[in-house]
Design a protein around this motif. Structure first.
Motif, PDB file in Angstrom:
ATOM      1  N   VAL A   1      48.795  36.679  43.316  1.00  0.00           N
ATOM      2  CA  VAL A   1      50.194  36.332  43.032  1.00  0.00           C
ATOM      3  C   VAL A   1      50.500  36.642  41.568  1.00  0.00           C
ATOM      4  O   VAL A   1      49.591  36.826  40.753  1.00  0.00           O
ATOM      5  N   CYS A   2      51.790  36.700  41.254  1.00  0.00           N
ATOM      6  CA  CYS A   2      52.182  36.752  39.849  1.00  0.00           C
ATOM      7  C   CYS A   2      51.631  35.501  39.180  1.00  0.00           C
ATOM      8  O   CYS A   2      51.917  34.385  39.627  1.00  0.00           O
ATOM      9  N   TRP A   3      50.849  35.682  38.136  1.00  0.00           N
ATOM     10  CA  TRP A   3      50.190  34.533  37.528  1.00  0.00           C
ATOM     11  C   TRP A   3      51.186  33.532  36.948  1.00  0.00           C
ATOM     12  O   TRP A   3      50.897  32.350  36.855  1.00  0.00           O
TER      13      TRP A   3
ATOM     14  N   ALA B   1      51.913  39.119  45.357  1.00  0.00           N
ATOM     15  CA  ALA B   1      51.859  40.507  44.923  1.00  0.00           C
ATOM     16  C   ALA B   1      51.798  41.426  46.135  1.00  0.00           C
ATOM     17  O   ALA B   1      51.399  41.027  47.229  1.00  0.00           O
ATOM     18  N   ARG B   2      52.205  42.678  45.935  1.00  0.00           N
ATOM     19  CA  ARG B   2      52.205  43.639  47.034  1.00  0.00           C
ATOM     20  C   ARG B   2      50.804  44.144  47.352  1.00  0.00           C
ATOM     21  O   ARG B   2      50.574  44.675  48.434  1.00  0.00           O
ATOM     22  N   ALA B   3      49.900  44.006  46.424  1.00  0.00           N
ATOM     23  CA  ALA B   3      48.525  44.467  46.639  1.00  0.00           C
ATOM     24  C   ALA B   3      47.564  43.394  46.135  1.00  0.00           C
ATOM     25  O   ALA B   3      47.913  42.581  45.278  1.00  0.00           O
TER      26      ALA B   3
ATOM     27  N   SER C   1      40.625  39.678  37.882  1.00  0.00           N
ATOM     28  CA  SER C   1      41.790  40.315  37.254  1.00  0.00           C
ATOM     29  C   SER C   1      43.108  39.628  37.591  1.00  0.00           C
ATOM     30  O   SER C   1      44.166  40.088  37.150  1.00  0.00           O
ATOM     31  N   ARG C   2      43.076  38.539  38.354  1.00  0.00           N
ATOM     32  CA  ARG C   2      44.321  37.936  38.837  1.00  0.00           C
ATOM     33  C   ARG C   2      45.184  37.344  37.726  1.00  0.00           C
ATOM     34  O   ARG C   2      46.399  37.275  37.854  1.00  0.00           O
ATOM     35  N   GLU C   3      44.566  36.913  36.640  1.00  0.00           N
ATOM     36  CA  GLU C   3      45.355  36.339  35.548  1.00  0.00           C
ATOM     37  C   GLU C   3      46.223  37.380  34.851  1.00  0.00           C
ATOM     38  O   GLU C   3      47.133  37.023  34.100  1.00  0.00           O
ATOM     39  N   THR C   4      45.971  38.630  35.081  1.00  0.00           N
ATOM     40  CA  THR C   4      46.755  39.693  34.430  1.00  0.00           C
ATOM     41  C   THR C   4      47.935  40.158  35.274  1.00  0.00           C
ATOM     42  O   THR C   4      48.748  40.957  34.819  1.00  0.00           O
ATOM     43  N   VAL C   5      48.048  39.660  36.510  1.00  0.00           N
ATOM     44  CA  VAL C   5      49.107  40.116  37.413  1.00  0.00           C
ATOM     45  C   VAL C   5      50.443  39.482  37.016  1.00  0.00           C
ATOM     46  O   VAL C   5      50.548  38.257  36.887  1.00  0.00           O
TER      47      VAL C   5
ATOM     48  N   CYS D   1      54.875  39.900  37.714  1.00  0.00           N
ATOM     49  CA  CYS D   1      55.965  40.585  38.415  1.00  0.00           C
ATOM     50  C   CYS D   1      57.056  41.035  37.440  1.00  0.00           C
ATOM     51  O   CYS D   1      57.892  41.858  37.783  1.00  0.00           O
ATOM     52  N   ARG D   2      57.079  40.466  36.241  1.00  0.00           N
ATOM     53  CA  ARG D   2      58.024  40.767  35.157  1.00  0.00           C
ATOM     54  C   ARG D   2      59.438  40.253  35.413  1.00  0.00           C
ATOM     55  O   ARG D   2      60.258  40.226  34.507  1.00  0.00           O
ATOM     56  N   ARG D   3      59.737  39.812  36.633  1.00  0.00           N
ATOM     57  CA  ARG D   3      61.068  39.246  36.890  1.00  0.00           C
ATOM     58  C   ARG D   3      61.195  37.829  36.341  1.00  0.00           C
ATOM     59  O   ARG D   3      62.300  37.312  36.198  1.00  0.00           O
TER      60      ARG D   3
END
Length: 296
Positions: free
Chosen positions: A102-104, A110-112, A118-122, A124-126
């Motif tokens: 998910v977006c952290w 998330a789409r992928a 690496s999840r803490e780096t995800v 969505c920027r919205r």
């Protein structure tokens, strides 16, 4: 010295085993502590009794006071912990386990999928402009979770299953470092109309399980919106809650890591406005936990 007879005998709290045909008690003789049979522990019994009583109570309530499932209406709620939904509807509802990517920050799926490291780096920027640190939900706003939210608006009761799901979400990073639970407040006039604040009911359930203080006084709503917010777009929702909250007791939230509780996260406008007020009052972090996430 007369050799002891073969077999065993008790002496000074020990079982002494003598070897057959041994001429004397020698180093071959082995002694071990006496271990009398353990009686049934009172704790064992008291742990079994509540579980049995729970099952009997559930069966009696299902028989004499049947409750229709608030989601499907076809099945009955057979366990009090499942309130207000049947077990089948709970099984069909998408509940998040923490293993999803998910977006952290905002918790949007998330789409992928990415590796757990690496999840803490995800991102969505919205959600970059939102004031809270991170947000999580128990699952998607559908089925059992949707029914639980709608029921909570007119009945101040949190079922055991829902309380456990929220507690489990709170125990996962990054929400696990929270130090104080704060519900999203209603305006006093709205709370008088409803009779209670559903976010406060949820907050008490989470705080009780997590062992954290529940603070229902610090954050207050200072504007009252007559317009019903269902169906509003993101901009309209943002305008209705802009500067709608303030912190009445900043001393209680200063340097705290706040866990902000609400029922549903839709556009993020409400919790972002609350987080802005809390951070302006000195809160170190503001985490958000909701029952469900719309469109997640």
């Amino acid at each position: 010295m007369k050799a002891p007879r073969a077999g065993s005998f008790r002496r000074a709290g020990l079982f002494v085993y003598a070897l057959p045909n041994a001429p004397e008690l020698s180093s071959d003789t082995r002694a071990v502590p006496c271990r009398p049979r353990r009686a049934a522990s009172t704790n064992d019994l008291t742990m079994r009794i509540p579980a049995r009583l729970d099952r009997l109570c559930d069966a009696a309530l299902a028989l004499f006071y049947p409750l229709a499932c608030a989601a499907c209406g076809a099945e009955g709620v057979e366990a009090r912990a499942d309130f207000p939904v049947c077990a089948a509807c709970w099984a069909r509802t998408r509940v998040l386990t923490g293993d999803e990517t998910v977006c952290w920050k905002c918790g949007t799926r998330a789409r992928a999928e990415v590796d757990a490291s690496s999840r803490e780096t995800v991102r969505c920027r919205r959600c970059d402009s939102w004031a809270f640190t991170a947000a999580r939900a128990c699952g998607v706003y559908e089925g059992a979770l949707r029914a639980a939210v709608l029921t909570l608006k007119h009945e101040p009761r949190v079922g055991g299953r829902l309380a456990r799901l929220m507690w489990e979400a709170q125990r996962r990073p990054p929400l696990d470092c929270s130090t104080r639970v704060v519900p999203v407040p209603l305006h006093p006039e709205r709370e008088r109309e409803r009779g209670f604040n559903q976010a406060a009911v949820l907050a008490r359930a989470v705080a009780r399980r997590a062992g954290l203080p529940c603070d229902e006084q610090s954050l207050v709503r200072i504007t009252h919106t007559e317009q019903h917010r269902a169906g509003m777009d993101a901009r309209a929702r943002r305008e209705t809650v802009e500067k709608a909250y303030r912190v009445a007791r900043p001393r209680l939230v200063r340097d705290e890591k706040i866990l902000l509780i609400d029922d549903v996260l839709t556009t993020g406008a409400t919790v972002s406005s609350c987080a802005a007020a809390l951070r302006a009052a000195g809160a170190q972090e503001v985490y958000v936990l909701t029952v469900a996430r719309a469109g997640a």
